[in-house]
Design a protein around this motif. Structure first.
Motif, short mmCIF file in Angstrom:
data_model
loop_
_atom_site.label_atom_id
_atom_site.label_comp_id
_atom_site.label_asym_id
_atom_site.label_seq_id
_atom_site.Cartn_x
_atom_site.Cartn_y
_atom_site.Cartn_z
N TRP A 192 16.15 16.41 11.67
CA TRP A 192 14.48 16.48 11.65
C TRP A 192 14.11 16.35 9.82
N ARG A 193 13.74 15.27 9.79
CA ARG A 193 13.14 15.17 8.48
C ARG A 193 11.89 14.80 7.72
N ILE A 194 11.86 15.24 6.60
CA ILE A 194 10.21 14.44 6.15
C ILE A 194 10.96 13.28 4.98
N GLU A 195 10.07 12.23 5.33
CA GLU A 195 10.73 10.80 4.33
C GLU A 195 9.72 10.88 3.64
N SER A 196 9.87 10.22 2.36
CA SER A 196 8.86 9.84 1.66
C SER A 196 7.96 7.91 1.83
N ALA A 197 7.16 7.04 1.56
CA ALA A 197 7.39 5.83 1.45
C ALA A 197 7.86 5.24 0.40
N ALA A 198 7.87 6.13 -0.78
CA ALA A 198 8.26 6.01 -1.83
C ALA A 198 9.90 5.88 -2.23
N SER A 199 10.33 4.77 -3.29
CA SER A 199 11.79 5.26 -3.43
C SER A 199 12.17 6.36 -3.91
N ASP A 200 14.07 6.49 -3.90
CA ASP A 200 14.22 8.04 -4.79
C ASP A 200 13.73 7.65 -6.60
N PHE A 201 13.18 7.06 -6.24
CA PHE A 201 12.97 6.55 -8.20
C PHE A 201 11.54 7.25 -8.54
N LEU A 253 0.77 17.49 5.50
CA LEU A 253 1.26 15.27 5.45
C LEU A 253 0.84 15.17 4.33
N ASP A 254 1.01 14.55 3.22
CA ASP A 254 0.01 13.44 2.59
C ASP A 254 0.34 12.46 3.67
N ARG A 255 -0.30 10.98 3.09
CA ARG A 255 -0.08 9.39 3.43
C ARG A 255 1.36 8.99 3.07
N GLN A 256 1.73 9.00 1.77
CA GLN A 256 2.74 8.92 1.73
C GLN A 256 4.20 9.59 2.43
N HIS A 257 4.53 10.70 3.17
CA HIS A 257 4.85 10.93 3.92
C HIS A 257 4.71 11.48 4.74
N LYS A 258 6.12 11.54 6.27
CA LYS A 258 6.02 11.13 7.46
C LYS A 258 7.44 12.58 7.33
N LEU A 259 6.76 12.94 8.89
CA LEU A 259 7.78 13.21 9.84
C LEU A 259 8.49 12.77 10.86
N VAL A 260 10.07 12.63 10.60
CA VAL A 260 11.16 11.98 11.46
C VAL A 260 11.88 12.97 12.18
N ARG A 261 12.17 11.74 13.50
CA ARG A 261 13.23 13.19 13.84
C ARG A 261 14.13 11.47 13.88
N ARG A 262 16.07 12.11 13.55
CA ARG A 262 16.83 10.93 12.97
C ARG A 262 18.23 11.25 13.68
N LEU A 305 0.88 -0.75 0.05
CA LEU A 305 0.20 0.00 -0.05
C LEU A 305 0.86 1.30 0.25
N ASP A 306 0.16 2.54 -0.81
CA ASP A 306 0.84 3.53 -0.89
C ASP A 306 1.49 4.05 0.44
N HIS A 307 0.55 3.64 1.69
CA HIS A 307 1.73 4.26 3.00
C HIS A 307 2.78 3.63 3.32
N GLU A 308 3.02 2.58 2.98
CA GLU A 308 3.78 1.00 3.27
C GLU A 308 5.66 1.42 2.29
N ASP A 309 7.11 1.95 3.83
CA ASP A 309 7.80 1.66 2.81
C ASP A 309 7.70 1.22 1.92
N ALA A 310 8.95 1.89 1.10
CA ALA A 310 9.03 0.95 -0.35
C ALA A 310 10.52 0.55 -0.09
N PRO A 311 11.27 -1.48 -1.11
CA PRO A 311 11.95 -1.28 -0.87
C PRO A 311 12.87 -0.18 -1.85
N GLU A 312 14.28 -0.18 -1.81
CA GLU A 312 14.48 0.37 -3.27
C GLU A 312 14.56 -0.47 -4.24
N GLY A 313 14.19 0.64 -5.31
CA GLY A 313 13.44 0.17 -7.19
C GLY A 313 12.46 0.63 -7.15
#
Length: 689
Positions: free
Chosen positions: A620-629, A590-599, A12-20
């Protein structure tokens, strides 16, 4: 019979994707008793370019549009049968073995693909799984082109990167059946070969069309011998890359050849300027692709005796190649599926499961997606942006827009249902006068924010196409912007904004029957200027898919140098406001594909040298569930913005959030940061509720 065609991955689009990038261009289509009711790419709804998640939003919209519940379809038609049965199920089997849990069952392919349907829509897995029908990747492409072509007999060819272990198929369509003539192995992939070679120009996956656009600026002779040394044209239409039928083997040899020629050191890095060597390489690469395809098709045209061609697969989006085929007269009739990429596979899979027969009436237009808001619904959206835009309701919108275009303005044009596929065909378009060459540079730089060499397409009245372009009147219908045509020599200087450097243009013809409002607009412009055409490009910037909704269109209006938006029956004019003021007036979310994180991340070497501090730093970052492709996978933000976004609800404006925080002194910096992120579509901004 209700058939839902689906293409996409199982996550699903909110789940983290592996590289690809596998299963890119996710989509859903709905057939009811053989009639195409609804179709949309998931990217138009989840706003992730080329999205490769399970098309949850696309499926949900298709069902809503038809008034159906998720369990109503009789069949779910999915492509990539082999991939589902082998790659993902093999990974699942290994995970099962590793877990050592005897109670955990191994799922079938049907159960595996039914799982996201079940999770997204609350369906019983055991009821959904038996409804799934898998169609081979290239058969889905073949059906997608053959059925809407209307050709009872034809050569059907699919060419792309790779799907279900093949890079293409050659088939014969006769007597209502498709028979395979040849299967092209993954080692003979034209899509992969073109992608590997274009890396020399600093381009990567999903950039193929850019190389095609750059090729006419170069001299193909400079690298003709090099390209010939890499490609062997063999008997019976066959070909190979450096004599190999293996992706890995040919790729390794290609690198060695480029290194021996001293070219690797001259390869362009992304962001660097283009030099003649890159333009010449692109020209030679494009010409070689066309040479290979004509070699393949020439053999099968003669061997099969079939005089009509249907073409699909990602390589079929190479409009310059299609133009070469059009003018070659190799075939009497040519049908290129306008949804040639993998999203069109969802359409082909549905056609295959429905077992349709060729019918040109099954796909008479691509306005199959969600309709933009209208009437009171549109006015309610616009009212939330009243501080930023002025709205008028002209009695004749086409005439008013034509006046603006003739006066040199650029106008965004949004009407009715969105197009299915990668082209804007007058439903979600940016329009301009096709005459001044500076319009091309202006729109590339200030609105599309892309490379300056990139050409723009014309939309022309179908009945006057032969006046501007070198086509016989009986072959003057080109409604999908999928073929490059020659601009008549006497028109080239006049049509400076849409004539490419080689005297061609990627043409869309517009008929009064297919799109009466867009046809009326072009006709109004022709009455004022004598030119029966407009410059047409998709309404989006370089970071987003083509817009779908009024909110999407307003985002593009407010983050580019566009000034006018014609939407529904309204004409929207952007007020003069700074980027900071625009950001402060809107509500972030933020939409469903993005999340706020602190790393906690390792300190960069330069930071460690400056501060003397080693170890780890908090970011502090905004991270996407989609890969960087599919866009920026992670973006660092300030600590203050992180705190504001934790409180953001999509209803309160950025100004209100700042006023409620201890960050008032950083108001302008925060507004600049938010506007930049919004322009890159890392976060969303909406009119406050």
């Amino acid at each position: 019979m209700l058939i839902l065609g689906i293409h996409g991955a199982s996550r699903l689009d909110h789940e983290d994707a592996p590289e690809g990038f596998a299963r890119h261009d996710a989509a859903a289509v709905l057939l009811r008793d053989g009639e195409l009711v609804a179709a949309v790419e998931d990217e138009r709804l989840n706003r992730v370019k080329h999205s490769n998640a399970f098309p949850r939003e696309a499926v949900a919209w298709c069902l809503r549009e038809a008034g159906l519940d998720p369990g109503d379809p009789h069949s779910f038609a999915a492509i990539d049968a082999l991939a589902l049965n082998v790659s993902e199920l093999a990974a699942e089997f290994m995970a099962l073995r590793a877990s050592g849990d005897p109670r955990r069952p191994l799922r079938s392919a049907q159960q595996h693909f039914a799982a996201p349907l079940s999770a997204a829509f609350g369906l019983d897995l055991d009821l959904v799984a038996p409804k799934l029908r898998f169609v081979h990747h290239h058969l889905a492409h073949a059906w997608s082109a053959w059925i809407p072509s209307g050709f009872d007999e034809a050569l059907v060819v699919t060419l792309d990167g790779e799907g279900d272990g093949l890079s293409g198929m050659v088939l014969e369509a006769r007597e209502g059946r498709l028979e395979v003539r040849e299967r092209l192995s993954a080692g003979r992939s034209l899509g992969h070969w073109y992608r590997r070679m274009m890396a020399f120009c600093g381009y990567f996956r999903f950039d193929e069309y850019k190389v095609m656009g750059m090729a006419p600026y170069g001299d193909p002779e400079r690298f003709a011998a090099l390209m010939d040394s890499m490609v062997s044209l063999e008997p019976e239409g066959r070909f190979s890359f450096l004599g190999k039928d293996s992706l890995d083997a040919s790729a390794a040899l290609e690198l060695r050849v480029l290194r021996e020629q001293g070219l690797l050191a001259q390869a362009r890095k992304r962001g660097e300027p283009f030099e003649d060597i890159h333009r010449d390489f692109a020209a030679a690469l494009q010409r070689q692709l066309e040479r290979i395809v004509l070699h393949l098709l020439g053999h099968h045209r003669e061997a099969s005796g079939l005089s009509r061609l249907c073409l699909a697969g990602g390589v079929a989006h190479n409009c310059s190649m299609n133009g070469r085929l059009f003018y070659s007269d190799l075939f009497d009739d040519l049908y290129v599926q306008p949804l040639a990429h993998d999203a069109g596979g969802a359409l082909g899979a549905a056609f295959a499961v429905a077992d349709l027969r060729p019918d040109a009436g099954v796909l008479t237009g691509l306005d199959l997606g969600p309709a933009v808001e209208s009437g009171e619904d549109l006015d309610a959206v616009l009212a939330r942006y009243a501080a930023l835009v002025e709205v008028e309701s002209p009695p004749a919108l086409e005439a008013r827009a034509a006046d603006l275009l003739a006066a040199g303005e650029v106008v965004a044009w949004v009407r009715g249902r969105a197009e299915f596929g990668p082209r804007a065909l007058g439903q979600r378009s940016i329009l301009a006068d096709p005459r001044p060459a500076e319009n091309r540079d202006r729109i590339n730089a200030l609105i599309k924010k892309r490379e300056g060499y990139r050409p723009f397409a014309p939309s022309v009245l179908e009945e006057r196409c032969a006046e501007l372009f070198d086509v016989p009147p009986e072959r003057a219908r080109h409604p999908y912007m999928i073929t490059v045509l020659r601009v008549r020599e006497e028109q080239r200087a006049r049509l400076g904004a849409i004539t490419h450097v080689d005297g061609t243009a990627r043409v869309q013809t517009v008929s009064a029957a297919d799109n009466p409002r867009y046809h009326a607009l072009i006709r109004e412009f022709a009455e004022r200027t004598g030119v029966p055409a407009l410059l047409n490009t998709s309404l989006n910037n370089n970071a987003e898919p083509i817009v779908t909704s009024a909110e999407d269109a307003l985002a593009t209006l407010l983050t580019t140098d566009l000034r006018y938006l014609a939407i529904g029956e309204r004409l929207v004019h952007k007020r003069e406001r700074s980027a900071q003021d625009i950001a402060l007036a809107l509500a972030p979310a933020l939409d469903r594909q993005h999340k706020l994180v602190r790393r906690e991340l390792p300190c960069a070497a330069e930071a460690e040298a400056e501060t003397g501090a080693g170890g780890w730093a908090q970011v502090w970052r905004i991270e996407s569930a989609a890969s960087d492709f599919f866009g920026e996978a992670a973006v660092e933000i300030s600590d203050a913005l992180h705190e504001l976004l934790l409180r953001a609800d999509g209803r309160r404006s950025l100004a209100a959030l700042i006023d409620e925080s201890p960050h008032a002194a950083r108001r302008q910096q925060l507004a600049e940061e938010v506007f930049s992120l919004w322009s890159r579509r890392v976060l969303r901004m909406r009119g406050p509720a």
